[in-house]
Design an enzyme around this catalytic site. Sequence first.
Site, PDB file in Angstrom:
ATOM      1  N   GLN A  40      26.170 -32.768 -22.727  1.00 41.73           N
ATOM      2  CA  GLN A  40      27.066 -32.119 -23.896  1.00 41.73           C
ATOM      3  C   GLN A  40      28.641 -32.537 -23.804  1.00 41.73           C
ATOM      4  O   GLN A  40      29.335 -32.416 -24.519  1.00 41.73           O
ATOM      5  CB  GLN A  40      26.816 -30.601 -23.883  1.00 41.73           C
ATOM      6  CG  GLN A  40      25.552 -30.527 -24.340  1.00 41.73           C
ATOM      7  CD  GLN A  40      24.963 -29.010 -24.276  1.00 41.73           C
ATOM      8  OE1 GLN A  40      24.734 -28.425 -23.340  1.00 41.73           O
ATOM      9  NE2 GLN A  40      25.278 -28.091 -25.487  1.00 41.73           N
ATOM     10  N   HIS A  60      20.563 -42.915 -30.350  1.00 43.79           N
ATOM     11  CA  HIS A  60      20.919 -44.247 -30.746  1.00 43.79           C
ATOM     12  C   HIS A  60      19.864 -45.039 -31.758  1.00 43.79           C
ATOM     13  O   HIS A  60      20.533 -45.674 -32.623  1.00 43.79           O
ATOM     14  CB  HIS A  60      21.042 -45.257 -29.403  1.00 43.79           C
ATOM     15  CG  HIS A  60      22.374 -44.822 -28.761  1.00 43.79           C
ATOM     16  ND1 HIS A  60      22.391 -45.112 -27.266  1.00 43.79           N
ATOM     17  CD2 HIS A  60      23.265 -44.097 -29.028  1.00 43.79           C
ATOM     18  CE1 HIS A  60      23.389 -44.549 -26.692  1.00 43.79           C
ATOM     19  NE2 HIS A  60      24.245 -44.205 -27.993  1.00 43.79           N
ATOM     20  N   ASP A  73      27.721 -39.874 -26.507  1.00 45.43           N
ATOM     21  CA  ASP A  73      28.369 -41.165 -25.911  1.00 45.43           C
ATOM     22  C   ASP A  73      29.822 -41.064 -25.266  1.00 45.43           C
ATOM     23  O   ASP A  73      29.865 -41.548 -24.346  1.00 45.43           O
ATOM     24  CB  ASP A  73      28.364 -42.331 -27.194  1.00 45.43           C
ATOM     25  CG  ASP A  73      27.321 -42.990 -27.533  1.00 45.43           C
ATOM     26  OD1 ASP A  73      26.108 -42.472 -26.837  1.00 45.43           O
ATOM     27  OD2 ASP A  73      27.280 -43.715 -28.205  1.00 45.43           O
ATOM     28  N   ARG A  98      29.601 -23.525 -13.907  1.00 50.25           N
ATOM     29  CA  ARG A  98      28.112 -24.028 -13.670  1.00 50.25           C
ATOM     30  C   ARG A  98      28.039 -25.234 -14.568  1.00 50.25           C
ATOM     31  O   ARG A  98      28.422 -25.258 -15.786  1.00 50.25           O
ATOM     32  CB  ARG A  98      27.204 -22.786 -14.532  1.00 50.25           C
ATOM     33  CG  ARG A  98      25.820 -23.223 -14.621  1.00 50.25           C
ATOM     34  CD  ARG A  98      24.823 -22.188 -15.429  1.00 50.25           C
ATOM     35  NE  ARG A  98      23.742 -22.931 -15.650  1.00 50.25           N
ATOM     36  CZ  ARG A  98      23.058 -22.932 -16.679  1.00 50.25           C
ATOM     37  NH1 ARG A  98      23.449 -22.522 -17.978  1.00 50.25           N
ATOM     38  NH2 ARG A  98      21.879 -23.750 -17.113  1.00 50.25           N
ATOM     39  N   HIS A 144      19.376 -30.077 -16.977  1.00 49.17           N
ATOM     40  CA  HIS A 144      19.693 -29.718 -18.356  1.00 49.17           C
ATOM     41  C   HIS A 144      19.440 -30.317 -19.271  1.00 49.17           C
ATOM     42  O   HIS A 144      20.052 -31.117 -20.120  1.00 49.17           O
ATOM     43  CB  HIS A 144      21.198 -29.090 -18.244  1.00 49.17           C
ATOM     44  CG  HIS A 144      21.553 -28.162 -19.350  1.00 49.17           C
ATOM     45  ND1 HIS A 144      22.182 -27.244 -19.077  1.00 49.17           N
ATOM     46  CD2 HIS A 144      21.392 -28.359 -20.724  1.00 49.17           C
ATOM     47  CE1 HIS A 144      22.405 -26.324 -20.184  1.00 49.17           C
ATOM     48  NE2 HIS A 144      21.863 -27.206 -21.142  1.00 49.17           N
ATOM     49  N   ASN A 188      17.112 -25.495 -16.669  1.00 49.63           N
ATOM     50  CA  ASN A 188      17.687 -24.775 -17.710  1.00 49.63           C
ATOM     51  C   ASN A 188      16.817 -24.745 -18.993  1.00 49.63           C
ATOM     52  O   ASN A 188      16.563 -25.900 -19.449  1.00 49.63           O
ATOM     53  CB  ASN A 188      19.140 -25.358 -18.155  1.00 49.63           C
ATOM     54  CG  ASN A 188      19.715 -24.412 -19.377  1.00 49.63           C
ATOM     55  OD1 ASN A 188      20.298 -23.705 -19.287  1.00 49.63           O
ATOM     56  ND2 ASN A 188      19.855 -25.172 -20.530  1.00 49.63           N
ATOM     57  N   GLU A 189      16.367 -23.402 -19.267  1.00 51.67           N
ATOM     58  CA  GLU A 189      15.686 -23.237 -20.725  1.00 51.67           C
ATOM     59  C   GLU A 189      14.419 -24.009 -20.803  1.00 51.67           C
ATOM     60  O   GLU A 189      14.265 -24.878 -21.561  1.00 51.67           O
ATOM     61  CB  GLU A 189      16.410 -23.390 -21.818  1.00 51.67           C
ATOM     62  CG  GLU A 189      17.779 -22.406 -21.925  1.00 51.67           C
ATOM     63  CD  GLU A 189      18.245 -22.255 -23.104  1.00 51.67           C
ATOM     64  OE1 GLU A 189      18.272 -23.281 -24.025  1.00 51.67           O
ATOM     65  OE2 GLU A 189      19.308 -21.367 -23.245  1.00 51.67           O
ATOM     66  N   ASN A 329      19.725 -16.951 -20.014  1.00 53.33           N
ATOM     67  CA  ASN A 329      20.745 -17.129 -21.019  1.00 53.33           C
ATOM     68  C   ASN A 329      20.139 -16.275 -22.258  1.00 53.33           C
ATOM     69  O   ASN A 329      19.012 -16.535 -22.775  1.00 53.33           O
ATOM     70  CB  ASN A 329      20.416 -18.643 -21.333  1.00 53.33           C
ATOM     71  CG  ASN A 329      20.772 -19.744 -20.515  1.00 53.33           C
ATOM     72  OD1 ASN A 329      21.380 -19.203 -19.233  1.00 53.33           O
ATOM     73  ND2 ASN A 329      20.621 -20.847 -20.666  1.00 53.33           N
ATOM     74  N   TYR A 331      21.744 -15.036 -26.104  1.00 52.52           N
ATOM     75  CA  TYR A 331      22.816 -15.016 -27.169  1.00 52.52           C
ATOM     76  C   TYR A 331      22.472 -13.875 -28.294  1.00 52.52           C
ATOM     77  O   TYR A 331      23.258 -13.322 -28.677  1.00 52.52           O
ATOM     78  CB  TYR A 331      22.543 -16.359 -27.531  1.00 52.52           C
ATOM     79  CG  TYR A 331      23.287 -17.619 -26.869  1.00 52.52           C
ATOM     80  CD1 TYR A 331      22.493 -18.113 -25.982  1.00 52.52           C
ATOM     81  CD2 TYR A 331      24.486 -17.714 -27.264  1.00 52.52           C
ATOM     82  CE1 TYR A 331      22.814 -19.087 -25.111  1.00 52.52           C
ATOM     83  CE2 TYR A 331      25.115 -18.848 -26.168  1.00 52.52           C
ATOM     84  CZ  TYR A 331      24.209 -19.590 -25.277  1.00 52.52           C
ATOM     85  OH  TYR A 331      24.815 -20.311 -24.584  1.00 52.52           O
ATOM     86  N   GLU A 397      24.241 -17.800 -19.190  1.00 54.33           N
ATOM     87  CA  GLU A 397      24.734 -18.341 -20.589  1.00 54.33           C
ATOM     88  C   GLU A 397      24.919 -17.123 -21.703  1.00 54.33           C
ATOM     89  O   GLU A 397      23.946 -16.375 -21.694  1.00 54.33           O
ATOM     90  CB  GLU A 397      24.146 -19.337 -21.289  1.00 54.33           C
ATOM     91  CG  GLU A 397      24.144 -20.738 -20.870  1.00 54.33           C
ATOM     92  CD  GLU A 397      23.658 -21.846 -21.340  1.00 54.33           C
ATOM     93  OE1 GLU A 397      23.643 -21.816 -22.738  1.00 54.33           O
ATOM     94  OE2 GLU A 397      23.062 -22.849 -20.952  1.00 54.33           O
TER      95      GLU A 397
HETATM   96  C1  NOJ Z   1      21.434 -23.060 -24.690  1.00 55.75           C
HETATM   97  C2  NOJ Z   1      21.793 -24.466 -24.005  1.00 55.75           C
HETATM   98  O1  NOJ Z   1      21.620 -24.138 -22.515  1.00 55.75           O
HETATM   99  C3  NOJ Z   1      23.161 -25.173 -24.235  1.00 55.75           C
HETATM  100  O2  NOJ Z   1      22.909 -26.492 -23.835  1.00 55.75           O
HETATM  101  C4  NOJ Z   1      23.277 -24.699 -25.791  1.00 55.75           C
HETATM  102  O3  NOJ Z   1      24.384 -25.466 -26.298  1.00 55.75           O
HETATM  103  C5  NOJ Z   1      23.589 -23.531 -25.715  1.00 55.75           C
HETATM  104  N1  NOJ Z   1      22.454 -22.719 -25.485  1.00 55.75           N
HETATM  105  C6  NOJ Z   1      24.184 -22.935 -27.161  1.00 55.75           C
HETATM  106  O4  NOJ Z   1      23.067 -23.365 -28.116  1.00 55.75           O
END
Ligand code: NOJ
Length: 488
Positions: A40, A60, A73, A98, A144, A188-189, A329, A331, A397
Amino acid sequence: MKFCESVFIISVFIQLVSTELSSYNFPENFVFGVATAAYQIEGAFNEDGKTDSIWDYNLHKKPDWVIDQGNGDVACDSYHKWEEDIQLIANLGVDFYRFSIAWTRIFPSGYAGSKINDAGVIYYNKLIDGLLAKGITPMVTIYHWDLPQNLQRNGGWMNETIVDNYVFYARTLFELYGDRVKHWITFNEPFQICESGYSETDLAPFLNDSGVGGYICAHNLLISHGRAYREYERTFKQNQGGKVAITAHSFWFEPQGESDSDRAAAERAMQFWYGWFMHPVIKGNYPPIMIERIDEISQKEGFQKSRLPKFTEGQIEMIRGSFDFIGVNHYTTALASISNNFNEPSFYFDGGVNRTEDSNWVKSSTSTWLNKVPWGLRKLLNWIKQEYNNPPVLITENGWSSSTGLEDSRRVSYLNEYLSELLKAIHEDECNVIGYTHWSLLDNFEWLKGYTARFGLVEVDFNNPDRTRTPRKSYGVYQKIISSRKIN
Ligand code: NOJ
């Protein structure tokens, strides 16, 4: 008083109550951090020996997967601008950073025992040393989402040979960086890696193998996690003294109504979304409700055996207890009710939960799944406390997505209100929360949302070849929370 006046007064009252912020202090040992991930932010997708990950390869080939045809990229160009990033992290005042390591920079072929790429190793050495020089603790996510495409050619997470390859890669990182890195997140996730990537088309490798691929992926992933944890414990822990954890994503699922079936649906959703990964790691094996339902439904569907793979007794024991803390994580919240209205076979039919939202919740304009529901965090933390006997929890997160602009008042209120609920969970409910990580330091490549959904405390100008970084209002607010150790 007229009816509409009283409705107005009540709604103002609800808003005031819901935004009342906690005046508790953060405990002395509580730590603050900020997070990013390699694909990212790094860019430099083909520099210094790096090969394609499943994201490079797929985007791509088919740029239209992403809403604005963006890809990683160049992203934030952090591969070149890491010193500036470290300065931003240091100024923020966080205890830790992190970030994730790109497997394809370390082992371009992905395979265990293959040639190591020195340039990749050096990049992360510079980053880690640079952080430590400023007093920032590095926390590394080993995986990740950016699997080497070369391993995907061989089935990726659906081929059990991935386990040896992953464990070798993880072990190599412990050897290379473990003298300085004391906090490791294996994955991660997993839900997003497996369900979204192998059973749906929300994330790479976009396999769409509904009701089957996600479960096989998760099985191999959990075994990989357990083995990497045991490898660290056996070979490195004594000398290096670090901690290893896994991070899973969790909604809070609130029953849609008062009925028993809504309550049961919400509990089932917690077990299917979150327990799928945390039950094996904390209690051993998949949640009983998943095993029962998927066994039964698979049989009805005419499968020879359950679509949910079985662990051996030895694997259950190896995975049980494979954590030093747990990463969460979180949200947002969803409302749960019962439903069978899904295609078969699928995770959704197996779970039988309908997910909706309350139209009164404040909605992110750029991430359709994201609503501001601060009390959901407190309920989630209490559920974890009850269900898993109050393990140490690190929020790995939490964050809000906006569009461009430095005056991000919605992110500010999200941050204040979520942290406020976190403080209540610590002080009033005795939840064992050890720290908080904001997602994200920088605006970055938000997967299929490309660069349209901005999560950064720092805005990045993606039209500028320099990828100029400018702190937003929320950056200053988080900075002050950290230095004063309370919400202001
Ligand atoms: C979870 C992910 O780990 C992360 O890569 C993502 O950008 C965020 N949530 C927000 O969606």
